[in-house]
Each structure stands twice: as C-alpha cells, then as structure tokens.
Design a protein around this motif. Structure first.
Motif, mmCIF file in Angstrom:
data_model
loop_
_atom_site.group_PDB
_atom_site.id
_atom_site.type_symbol
_atom_site.label_atom_id
_atom_site.label_comp_id
_atom_site.label_asym_id
_atom_site.label_seq_id
_atom_site.Cartn_x
_atom_site.Cartn_y
_atom_site.Cartn_z
ATOM 1 N N SER A 91 0.847 -1.193 0.000
ATOM 2 C CA SER A 91 0.000 0.000 0.000
ATOM 3 C C SER A 91 0.883 1.243 0.000
ATOM 4 N N ASN A 92 0.497 2.236 -0.795
ATOM 5 C CA ASN A 92 1.212 3.509 -0.809
ATOM 6 C C ASN A 92 0.592 4.528 0.139
ATOM 7 N N THR A 93 -0.557 4.209 0.698
ATOM 8 C CA THR A 93 -1.250 5.162 1.562
ATOM 9 C C THR A 93 -1.292 4.651 2.992
ATOM 10 N N GLY A 94 -1.418 5.587 3.908
ATOM 11 C CA GLY A 94 -1.481 5.247 5.321
ATOM 12 C C GLY A 94 -0.490 6.078 6.102
ATOM 13 N N ALA A 95 -0.541 5.957 7.416
ATOM 14 C CA ALA A 95 0.365 6.672 8.303
ATOM 15 C C ALA A 95 0.892 5.689 9.346
ATOM 16 N N LEU A 96 2.185 5.669 9.516
ATOM 17 C CA LEU A 96 2.825 4.760 10.456
ATOM 18 C C LEU A 96 2.823 5.380 11.848
ATOM 19 N N VAL A 97 2.364 4.616 12.826
ATOM 20 C CA VAL A 97 2.389 5.067 14.217
ATOM 21 C C VAL A 97 3.810 4.878 14.724
ATOM 22 N N LYS A 98 4.491 5.997 14.945
ATOM 23 C CA LYS A 98 5.876 5.962 15.420
ATOM 24 C C LYS A 98 5.934 5.870 16.936
ATOM 25 N N LYS A 99 5.012 6.571 17.616
ATOM 26 C CA LYS A 99 5.003 6.573 19.077
ATOM 27 C C LYS A 99 3.579 6.722 19.574
ATOM 28 N N VAL A 100 3.274 6.052 20.673
ATOM 29 C CA VAL A 100 1.996 6.194 21.367
ATOM 30 C C VAL A 100 2.318 6.732 22.758
ATOM 31 N N PHE A 101 1.676 7.839 23.116
ATOM 32 C CA PHE A 101 1.949 8.467 24.408
ATOM 33 C C PHE A 101 1.142 7.771 25.502
ATOM 34 N N GLU A 102 1.853 7.363 26.537
ATOM 35 C CA GLU A 102 1.225 6.651 27.644
ATOM 36 C C GLU A 102 0.147 7.523 28.293
#
Length: 168
Positions: A91-102
């Motif tokens: 897929s060329n679309t989407g957004a990668l979750v780099k960090k989730v804030f606790e």
C-alpha cells in the motif's frame, strides 16, 4: 559511489595533475614527500567528507522522523510510510504510528507503535498529515480507526468522552 570516495578521487586527480607539474622542478628527495603529502591530504579530505555525509544522513533521519506533528488529543506521533512499509503492506497510503503516548486515548485503545493507520471514520488516510487533520477534529467522537497490525487489518472503536470518564 560514496561521497567521500568521490572527494578523495577528485583531490588525487586535481592535486596529482598540479603536483606532476611541480615535481619536475623539485629535487628528488622532496618529490616523495610531496607525493606523500598529497595522499595524506586526499585521505584527510575523504575523512572530512565521510564525516559530513554521516552527519547529514543522521540529521536527515532525525528531521524525517520528527517533522510530523503529533496529535496530542489522540496521543500518537505519525510519520509517512517509507519504501519498506509500502512494499511490506502492499500500500502507498497510510500513516505509520511511530510513538503512542502513555495515558492517551490511543494508548487505552491499544494502538501500538508500528501500526499503520489506513482509515479514520471510513476516510482513507493518504499520509501522516491527513491523519493528523482528521484526528484534530475535536467534535468528531467516537472514532473508528482501521489499521494494519502484524499484516492483519484491525478496526478500533474509540470514544474520547468515555476515555475522559474512565480516567478522571
């Protein structure tokens, strides 16, 4: 070819040509020192060029990974998909979750680093900026988020007001 190698070759070619012209007028005992000096200069400039290239690459990586804003209300930092993720997820679309804030809504909704957000409220996510724009809409809750986790499509339902009630 590596930038540092190109610099070294350039210095050797230009310096060598100029040195060749100077060697004719030099006594034999200083000719070897002049050649050695040229080689040392070429290696020194190659080391400087390599160090500059390494620093540039590190800085570029830092800028790429921190250039996107995080959505504080939802609690994630997103980046655009790189070539590796595009091939892996086809897929060329989407957004990668780099960090989730606790402690954030994303944290309690079990969004994980490495997830790829595909849709928010059935709207396709083109890149990280598009995801952030949709997530910033404070009046649009609950949220339905479709993402890819470990190669499988997962849908998460998240209600911000319920999050506030549960965590107050």
């Amino acid at each position: 070819m590596n930038f540092a190698i190109k610099v070294a070759i350039f210095v050797l070619l230009i310096g060598g040509f100029r040195l060749y012209r100077l060697l004719e007028s030099m006594p034999p005992e200083t000719q070897s020192k002049a050649i050695l000096g040229l080689l040392i200069a070429a290696v020194g400039l190659a080391i400087i060029a390599y160090s500059a290239q390494w620093l540039f690459d590190k800085l570029r990586f830092y800028i790429e990974t921190t250039s996107h804003q995080s959505d504080i209300r939802f609690g994630v930092r997103l980046i655009n998909l790189n070539e590796k993720f595009r091939k892996k997820h086809q897929s060329n679309t989407g957004a990668l979750v780099k960090k989730v804030f606790e402690g954030s809504p994303a944290f309690y909704s079990n969004v994980l680093p490495g997830d790829v957000i595909l849709e928010i409220d059935e709207k396709r996510i083109v890149d990280a900026e598009a995801a952030i724009l949709l997530l910033e809409d404070a009046n649009k809750w609950p949220r339905q988020i479709a993402l890819i986790r470990n190669g499988r499509k997962v849908t998460i339902q998240m209600d911000y007001e319920q999050f506030i009630l549960d965590n107050s």
